[in-house]
Design a protein around this motif. Structure first.
Motif, PDB file in Angstrom:
ATOM      1  N   ILE B  66       0.848  -1.204   0.000  1.00 43.26           N
ATOM      2  CA  ILE B  66       0.000   0.000   0.000  1.00 43.26           C
ATOM      3  C   ILE B  66       0.881   1.251   0.000  1.00 43.26           C
ATOM      4  O   ILE B  66       0.650   2.207  -0.738  1.00 43.26           O
ATOM      5  CB  ILE B  66      -0.915   0.008   1.249  1.00 43.26           C
ATOM      6  N   ALA B  67       1.947   1.216   0.795  1.00 42.92           N
ATOM      7  CA  ALA B  67       2.856   2.357   0.874  1.00 42.92           C
ATOM      8  C   ALA B  67       3.541   2.580  -0.466  1.00 42.92           C
ATOM      9  O   ALA B  67       3.706   3.718  -0.914  1.00 42.92           O
ATOM     10  CB  ALA B  67       3.896   2.111   1.960  1.00 42.92           C
ATOM     11  N   GLY B  70       1.294   4.278  -2.765  1.00 40.14           N
ATOM     12  CA  GLY B  70       1.205   5.680  -2.351  1.00 40.14           C
ATOM     13  C   GLY B  70       2.405   6.481  -2.818  1.00 40.14           C
ATOM     14  O   GLY B  70       2.272   7.608  -3.293  1.00 40.14           O
ATOM     15  N   LEU B  73       2.307   6.990  -6.647  1.00 39.72           N
ATOM     16  CA  LEU B  73       1.186   7.761  -7.195  1.00 39.72           C
ATOM     17  C   LEU B  73       1.572   9.145  -7.707  1.00 39.72           C
ATOM     18  O   LEU B  73       1.345   9.444  -8.882  1.00 39.72           O
ATOM     19  CB  LEU B  73       0.073   7.853  -6.144  1.00 39.72           C
ATOM     20  N   VAL B 163      -5.764   0.725  -6.014  1.00 41.40           N
ATOM     21  CA  VAL B 163      -5.345   1.827  -6.899  1.00 41.40           C
ATOM     22  C   VAL B 163      -6.017   1.686  -8.260  1.00 41.40           C
ATOM     23  O   VAL B 163      -5.509   2.145  -9.280  1.00 41.40           O
ATOM     24  CB  VAL B 163      -3.808   1.904  -7.051  1.00 41.40           C
TER      25      VAL B 163
END
Ligand SMILES: Nc1ncnc2c1ncn2[C@@H]1O[C@H](COP(=O)(O)OP(=O)(O)OP(=O)(O)O)[C@@H](O)[C@H]1O
Ligand SMILES: [Mg+2]
Lengths: 381, 222
Positions: B66-67, B70, B73, B163
């Protein structure tokens, strides 16, 4: 021809530096087999690995056929030398046939030629091609694998062979036979061979010359006979063994010492009386009886006395005969066993070729020790 | 409504999401192999590089997925791909590097020196040695690395649904949002099933590409 010119090899640096070879200078002539001999860790493997540039030389130069190996393409250099590695190193993913055929394939030989060559080499190594061709290395015993290693090194018929203890893992019986086979082949092919061994027997048998090493230094470089009879120092003497006079017997052959036309010969049809007269006239102890070119035995005055018949019916037979290629060691052993001091030499058809006696052998040994070294090839003394 | 009923009722969507999942994992595995295997081989010849590359891959592995999404992105947003399949595939490729590079490196390094020396000593060049000896001997372990990467990526790809990459993770994500247990479980079951099938298939591939001689060796050693 391989020339080592003041070659030194040092592994590592500073405090960890190990001098594996120190100032080695020697030449292996074309067509000659030189055995690098010495105890474990004396640098035998290293000198081979310098020769095909698997290791770099610290100081000095090596020339192959006059060309400095530093100036040659290393792949090309290696392709002209067969290499039999000490640890065998067969490719586990390839069949025996493919293992042996590696270099020929790299060199672009045709399939048929490679197949033929593989079978030929397997046969030479005393392994049945039909059985072993399509097996994998893991399915072979250590000794069998080693033989494949030798076959692989020979495959492309290289002019130079580097062999690192090639027969070390083979049982004594097969080893003797493969050594013999190899010697026969070498007699025909006359390759230039650097052969590593730590076995003095093997060195004497295989080498035209022996280079004896001690901790990276070359102690003595000489023919086996010379080294056995003239060890340079105590180290060499100890290495060749206290029984070195006996070892000399292993490199003297009947062909070197026998008497091709002895005088005490009678034909089988001669009568006892004639023979007795002959023995007395020649002042000999016995006569050897030849019938139809074959030695049938011997007669002494004691046997002949009061007899009338042709001598061929009276003879005492010899326990056996020897060949020209029999070693003096075997002849002497035979003489001791049968309590007899002269034996007949026969050719491959069993025809009489001469005699060999204890005195002949002794004389030759004495000659060897006083340094009457003949240099010519074929005759290894 | 049971999980099975849910899947049957939505089979068209299930097939589509599965296809998306296969696509992401497959594409990333191809790219990762094309990068990782050569890199793994190259670093066997350059020890200094080896440490750095493997440490690098290790660091990537420790970043939670998840990081990572992030982090990517804002960067990918510059080229208009902050969300969707692009960040997903990039993440999967990055995560795959450790098992692939490490296995390749170790497998090649573990080829016995005597075998390598024999090959070199007989006049094989570096490329021939790789092709004829080192890679065939290393291939089972390399494939095992791909297998680990593939199975791991199936799981990570499920998270990529957050995402907007699609795939079977969509059921899990939407199921949670809508508090819809059948949907969540369907997603989870399908992802797991997919992982099990791929694991089995890769095991089969491993067997097929292992040279016969090595299989014989393994059998005899046991
Ligand atoms: N790669 C290396 N790095 C450091 N030292 C080495 C290396 N290779 C060999 N040596 C050292 O060089 C010396 C000679 O080794 P070498 O392998 O040539 O011995 P050898 O005569 O072949 O012995 P053996 O009969 O046991 O095979 C030994 O002291 C060994 O420890
Ligand atoms: Mg050695």
């Amino acid at each position: 021809m391989i020339t080592y010119d003041h070659v030194t090899k040092i592994f590592g640096e500073g405090a960890n530096a190990v001098t594996a070879l120190e100032d080695i200078t020697l030449t292996i002539e074309k067509g000659e087999t030189v055995v690098f001999l010495g105890p474990s860790g004396c640098g035998k493997t290293t000198i081979l690995r310098l020769t095909n540039r698997l290791e770099s030389i610290t100081r000095g130069n090596i020339f192959v056929n006059g060309k400095n190996i530093r100036e040659q393409d290393e792949v090309k250099l290696r392709q002209q030398m067969g290499y039999v590695i000490q640890d065998i190193g067969l490719f586990p993913n390839k069949t025996i046939a493919d293992n042996i055929g590696v270099v020929p394939r790299l060199l672009g030989w045709s399939k048929e030629r490679i197949t033929k060559r593989v079978d030929e080499l397997l046969t030479m190594c005393r392994l049945d091609p039909d059985v072993f061709r399509s097996r994998y290395p893991a399915e072979l015993s250590g000794g069998q694998q080693q033989r494949i290693g030798v076959a692989r090194g020979l495959a492309a018929d290289p002019e130079i062979l580097l062999m690192d203890e090639p027969f070390g893992a083979i049982d004594p019986i097969n080893r003797e036979q493969i050594q013999d086979e190899f010697l026969k082949l070498q007699e025909k092919l006359q390759k230039t061979i650097a052969f590593v061994s730590h076995d003095i027997h093997e060195a004497i048998k295989m080498g035209d010359k022996i280079a004896l090493f001690e901790q990276g230094r070359l102690v003595q470089y000489a023919s086996p006979a010379f080294m056995l009879t003239h060890p340079k120092n105590k180290y060499v003497a100890d290495f060749v063994g206290a029984d070195r006079a006996l070892k000399v017997l292993g490199i003297i052959f009947v062909r070197d010492v026998f008497n091709p036309c002895p005088e005490n010969i009678v034909q089988g049809l001669a009568t006892a009386k004639e023979t007795l007269a002959f023995i007395e006239k020649e002042d000999i102890n016995y006569a050897i009886v030849i019938d139809d070119d074959k030695p049938v035995g011997y007669v002494t005055p004691k046997i002949l006395k009061y007899e009338q018949s042709p001598v061929r019916d009276l003879v005492k037979a010899f326990p056996d005969h020897v060949r020209k290629r029999t070693s003096a060691r075997d002849v002497l052993s035979f003489m001791l066993m049968h309590d007899i001091l002269t034996l007949c030499v026969v050719d491959d058809n069993g025809n009489f070729a001469g005699t060999v006696s204890y005195n002949d052998i002794q004389k030759k040994i004495r000659e060897t020790y006083t340094g009457e070294m003949k240099k010519d090839k074929g005759d290894r003394l | 409504m049971s999980v099975l009923q849910f899947i049957i009722a939505n089979y068209k969507q299930v097939l589509f999401l599965t296809w998306e999942h296969i696509y992401m994992v497959g594409l990333s595995l191809i790219i990762a192999t094309a990068l990782g295997v050569p890199l793994g081989i190259i670093i066997t010849k350059h020890e200094e590089l080896a440490k750095r590359v493997i440490n690098g891959a290790n660091v990537i592995m420790t970043v939670p997925s998840i990081a990572l999404f992030g982090l990517m992105l804002p960067v990918l947003a510059i080229i208009g791909h902050g969300l969707g399949k692009v960040p997903a595939v990039i993440a999967l490729v990055l995560y795959s590097q450790l098992p692939i590079i490490r296995n390749t490196y170790v497998a090649i390094k573990n080829v016995p020196p005597s075998i390598r020396d024999a090959g070199k000593g007989m006049g094989m060049n570096k490329w021939e040695l790789l092709r004829e000896v080192e890679i065939p001997i290393a291939v089972p372990v390399i494939i095992a690395g791909l297998r680990t990467a593939a199975v791991m990526n199936i799981g990570i790809a499920a998270i990529a649904a957050y995402v907007g990459a699609g795939g079977l993770g969509v059921y899990i994500q939407q199921g949670i949002d809508r508090v819809y247990p059948e949907m969540i479980i369907s997603g989870a079951v399908l992802v797991s099933l997919f992982a099990i099938i791929v694991d089995g298939a890769m095991a089969l591939v491993e067997r097929i590409v292992t040279p016969t001689g090595l299989k014989v060796q393994k059998r005899l050693v046991q």
